[in-house]
Design a protein around this motif. Structure first.
Motif, PDB file in Angstrom:
ATOM      1  N   SER A  16       6.329  -6.894   5.994  1.00 33.96           N
ATOM      2  CA  SER A  16       6.511  -7.849   4.907  1.00 33.96           C
ATOM      3  C   SER A  16       7.916  -8.424   4.895  1.00 33.96           C
ATOM      4  O   SER A  16       8.116  -9.542   4.449  1.00 33.96           O
ATOM      5  CB  SER A  16       6.201  -7.191   3.563  1.00 33.96           C
TER       6      SER A  16
ATOM      7  N   GLN B 106      -2.118  -4.100  -3.758  1.00 36.00           N
ATOM      8  CA  GLN B 106      -0.902  -4.805  -3.352  1.00 36.00           C
ATOM      9  C   GLN B 106      -0.629  -5.999  -4.254  1.00 36.00           C
ATOM     10  O   GLN B 106      -1.549  -6.664  -4.731  1.00 36.00           O
ATOM     11  CB  GLN B 106      -1.017  -5.279  -1.905  1.00 36.00           C
ATOM     12  N   LYS B 107       0.674  -6.275  -4.434  1.00 37.78           N
ATOM     13  CA  LYS B 107       1.050  -7.444  -5.217  1.00 37.78           C
ATOM     14  C   LYS B 107       1.759  -8.469  -4.355  1.00 37.78           C
ATOM     15  O   LYS B 107       2.220  -9.490  -4.828  1.00 37.78           O
ATOM     16  CB  LYS B 107       1.973  -7.026  -6.372  1.00 37.78           C
ATOM     17  N   ASN B 108       1.873  -8.168  -3.053  1.00 38.49           N
ATOM     18  CA  ASN B 108       2.629  -9.007  -2.143  1.00 38.49           C
ATOM     19  C   ASN B 108       1.720  -9.377  -0.977  1.00 38.49           C
ATOM     20  O   ASN B 108       1.053  -8.517  -0.398  1.00 38.49           O
ATOM     21  CB  ASN B 108       3.853  -8.214  -1.673  1.00 38.49           C
TER      22      ASN B 108
ATOM     23  N   ARG C 136       2.452  -7.718   2.488  1.00 42.24           N
ATOM     24  CA  ARG C 136       2.170  -6.276   2.463  1.00 42.24           C
ATOM     25  C   ARG C 136       0.668  -6.033   2.551  1.00 42.24           C
ATOM     26  O   ARG C 136       0.216  -5.113   3.224  1.00 42.24           O
ATOM     27  CB  ARG C 136       2.716  -5.635   1.189  1.00 42.24           C
TER      28      ARG C 136
ATOM     29  N   HIS D 291       5.153 -18.694   1.907  1.00 43.38           N
ATOM     30  CA  HIS D 291       6.464 -18.170   1.528  1.00 43.38           C
ATOM     31  C   HIS D 291       7.495 -19.289   1.426  1.00 43.38           C
ATOM     32  O   HIS D 291       8.268 -19.365   0.486  1.00 43.38           O
ATOM     33  CB  HIS D 291       6.899 -17.127   2.558  1.00 43.38           C
TER      34      HIS D 291
ATOM     35  N   SER E 174       8.332 -17.201  -2.423  1.00 47.51           N
ATOM     36  CA  SER E 174       7.955 -15.861  -2.860  1.00 47.51           C
ATOM     37  C   SER E 174       6.649 -15.481  -2.172  1.00 47.51           C
ATOM     38  O   SER E 174       5.910 -16.351  -1.700  1.00 47.51           O
ATOM     39  CB  SER E 174       7.764 -15.823  -4.366  1.00 47.51           C
TER      40      SER E 174
ATOM     41  N   GLU F 294       4.922 -12.914  -3.870  1.00 45.66           N
ATOM     42  CA  GLU F 294       4.257 -12.180  -4.953  1.00 45.66           C
ATOM     43  C   GLU F 294       3.039 -12.974  -5.420  1.00 45.66           C
ATOM     44  O   GLU F 294       3.125 -14.179  -5.650  1.00 45.66           O
ATOM     45  CB  GLU F 294       5.220 -11.995  -6.131  1.00 45.66           C
TER      46      GLU F 294
END
Lengths: 491, 223
Positions: free
Chosen positions: A238, A298-300, A303, A353, A358, A360
């Motif tokens: 990540s 997961q919040k990402n 990831r 991204h 971000s 998230e």
């Protein structure tokens, strides 16, 4: 031929130290990986004619399994180089990276590729170890590239865990050497080459070969990211820039698995399959089952993709562990399809991204499709493939593994695979459906989206995936069959 | 005259040096001054060099002389110098309180050493040189792992990694008279040196970014 395969990326990497502009460095990378791919295809033909190619006084050696890995490395590297140009241009424009850091990328990535090629082409198992360590060392600065606190943390975990694992793998290699020297007093082994070891495998010391396999397994499995030694994997994937994430996930994990397989094959030849394959089975299933719940929480975005890689590498490992010709074939095929799919997802994550600044979920979603329609379309297709839906190849290879497991009377393991696959299917579907479709939240600021950035690379890899999903050329099929025979498949 | 044969002398010397390596490892575990730690590592590597030298001399293996020379240059001179310079430049001389205090660490490492001897026991018949060299090698690996987890300064973790490497090299010597083939030894040497340099770069960046080289502050990534 094998020598030039190694030299092309190596020279390209070093040349990037001298080339003045970023444009030239990008072109040089693409050119080098294009040549590597062409050489890889030529190697496949050569291997099919003669079963194995050796070069440099047996220092380099390629059989069907190595040739297949060479293809994967070349394809993912080429895709990454095609994507990287636009990606870094944007990072430079926003001032996230300095020109020096970007040069670092263009120098280290070909070296990383050359290291991976040496892993699969080295005949000497000690040299193979050295090459795996070299891939870790060349990629760690890429992981730390953004120099954020989190990326330094990820890089530190990656290198420390990787080095510890590789120290154990070296111990395993030493034990293997001792097992091969055997009880003959003060004898020096004529050589430590794979091609020689396979002929003398039945005479290995039985205690030492077991010890060697256990240490090498733990060591290389750490590098392959198998659970529970996977903790570095989501962090590194990540935090690295997206092109590097694609390389790490697309091939680097499989290269470590390849090193592991070589030990598995030797141990099988020396004892029988039942010692080493249960290690593969246990850790493979553990990875699959661990990945599913982690995907769900997961919040990402990156990831989550990293945990999906964990699931796929677990499945590949399990496929080898079931040890019937069908499952091994399926696992090899799965490696290939996954190498075409995962980079697309990471490239799309890179675009997201750079647009939203971000990863998230709560920042980027819902309604990414309104901002980046083309990227989301390609990402959606790749995600459907990664979940294992037909008509994509990953469905085919997963089905092959499960059917192979069922027909070889390994019902429990096959059912467990199905359950784990289903769980992570639901996980990815749930997560992506939360962010990709829908309308933007009211009051969402306008984003500067560049629709076509990175699209050629993604489209190319996806086109490859679709093509090979419905049509496997005869030479490729023959190569996979030859590789399957090398790994085993006899009960 | 029934003096000891050359083979016996070499076995005795190797056992002595290997035991010395274990002693330095245990000292490393209780010592908190970073510069002293680096010296202890250099001394331990010097003993490894001596073992290689003894083998080369008593078994007439010329290529092992080269291995000894590489270890001497790399692990006794160059890497300690590099780490030393780094510690001075960063200006932190002492390790903060480790997770386990000295007596507890000592006790645990005693246990790990015992465990290594038990694991190595079935293979003593295969050992070519010295007594229980394999046991010592395994305990260097295990206690090196412990050192890694017990300390928080990035530099000490690098040192721990290097002692694990020393243990692996000792195992290579214990099990296979002549060590690994030369090309592999060269590769390992090169790797270790590059690894420490790369780790050094990371330590600097961590230091710049966190104003500390305490790795327990590296805890933002979870799940």
């Amino acid at each position: 031929m094998l020598t030039s395969l190694l030299l092309v990326p190596l020279i390209a990497g070093l040349a990037c130290l001298l080339v003045p502009s970023r444009r030239w460095m990008a072109a040089l990378n693409v050119l080098a990986f294009g040549v590597t791919l062409a050489l890889g295809i030529a190697l496949v033909q050569r291997v099919l004619q003669r079963a194995a190619v050796a070069e440099g006084g047996n220092f380099l050696y390629a059989d069907a399994l190595s040739a297949w890995m060479v293809l994967l490395i070349a394809v993912v590297s080429l895709g990454t180089a095609l994507y990287a140009g636009r990606y870094f241009r944007r990072d430079l424009a926003t001032g996230v990276l300095t020109a020096g850091r970007v040069r670092e990328f263009y120098v280290l990535t070909p070296l990383f590729t050359a290291g991976m090629l040496l892993v699969v082409l080295a005949n000497n198992l000690g040299v193979m170890w050295f090459a795996v360590e070299a891939t870790a060392l060349s990629s760690v600065l890429l992981v730390a590239m953004y120099n954020r606190q989190t990326s330094l943390e990820a890089a530190w975990k990656y290198i420390i865990l990787g080095s510890l694992g590789l120290a154990l793998a070296l111990l395993g290699t030493v034990f293997l050497y001792a097992a091969a020297v055997g009880p003959r007093a003060s004898a020096e082994l004529p050589n430590f080459n794979w091609s020689h070891l396979m002929t003398v495998a039945p005479q290995f010391d039985r205690g030492l070969i077991k010890l060697a396999f256990v240490f090498a397994f733990i060591g290389y499995a750490t590098k392959a990211g198998l659970a529970p030694m996977h903790t570095w994997l989501p962090d590194a994937h990540s935090e690295a820039p997206s092109p590097t994430s694609a390389m790490l996930s697309g091939v680097s994990l499989k290269i470590a698995l390849y090193a592991l397989l070589r030990f598995h094959i030797l141990t099988t030849a020396s004892l029988n399959a039942d010692f080493s394959r249960y290690f593969l089975l246990g850790f493979g299933l553990c990875s699959m089952f661990l990945a599913a719940p982690f995907i769900l929480v997961q919040k990402n975005l990156k990831r989550m993709l990293a945990y999906s890689s964990l699931e796929h590498i677990g499945l590949i490992c399990t496929g080898f562990a079931l040890n019937s010709p069908l499952t091994i074939f399926g696992a090899l095929l799965h490696m290939g399809y996954h190498a075409l799919t995962k980079p697309v997802l990471f490239f799309a994550a890179g675009n997201i991204h750079q647009t939203f600044h971000s990863l998230e979920f709560r920042v980027i979603g819902p309604g990414v499709v309104k901002v980046l329609p083309v990227t989301v379309l390609l990402m959606g297709l790749a995600a459907l493939a990664a979940m294992g839906l037909p008509p994509f190849g990953l469905f085919l290879s997963e089905l092959t593994i499960v059917i192979g497991g069922l027909t070889s009377q390994q019902t429990t393991a096959s059912v467990l695979i199905l359950v784990a696959l289903l769980a992570s299917f639901c996980g990815i579907l749930q997560q992506l459906s939360r962010i990709l479709p829908g309308a933007r939240r009211p009051g969402d600021p306008a984003r500067e989206a560049r629709q076509m950035d990175g699209v050629p690379a993604m489209a190319l890899l996806l086109a490859g995936l679709c093509l090979f999903s419905v049509w496997l050329p005869a030479p490729l099929l023959e190569l996979l069959h030859a590789a399957t025979t090398i790994i085993g498949g006899k009960p | 005259m029934n003096g000891p044969t050359p083979a016996e002398i070499s076995a005795q010397l190797i056992t002595f040096c290997a035991a010395g390596m274990l002693v330095f490892q245990l000292l490393l575990i209780v010592q908190r001054m970073l510069l002293t730690n680096i010296r202890l590592f250099a001394l331990q590597s010097f003993l490894l060099t001596s073992i290689a030298g003894i083998i080369a001399y008593f078994h007439n293996a010329t290529h092992v002389y080269l291995v000894a020379a590489l270890t001497l240059i790399g692990k006794v001179v160059f890497l300690p110098w590099l780490l030393d310079r780094q510690v001075r430049r960063i200006g932190i001389s002492q390790e903060i309180e480790p997770l386990l205090n000295a007596p507890a660490s000592m006790l645990l490492c005693g246990g790990l050493t015992l465990l290594s001897y038990i694991v190595a026991r079935p293979f003593t018949a295969l050992e070519r040189l010295g007594n229980n060299t394999l046991g010592i090698a395994m305990s260097l690996v295990l206690t090196g792992f412990f050192l890694m987890f017990n300390r928080r300064k990035a530099i000490t973790q690098v040192l721990a990694l290097l002692t694990v490497e020393n243990g692996v090299m000792l195992a290579a010597v214990a099990l296979t008279t002549y060590g690994m083939p030369l090309v592999v030894e060269l590769g390992i040497f090169f790797d270790v040196v590059v690894a420490v340099m790369v780790l050094g770069i990371l330590v600097y960046r961590i230091r710049d970014s966190f104003a500390s080289m305490d790795t327990s502050k590296l805890n933002q990534l979870k799940g």
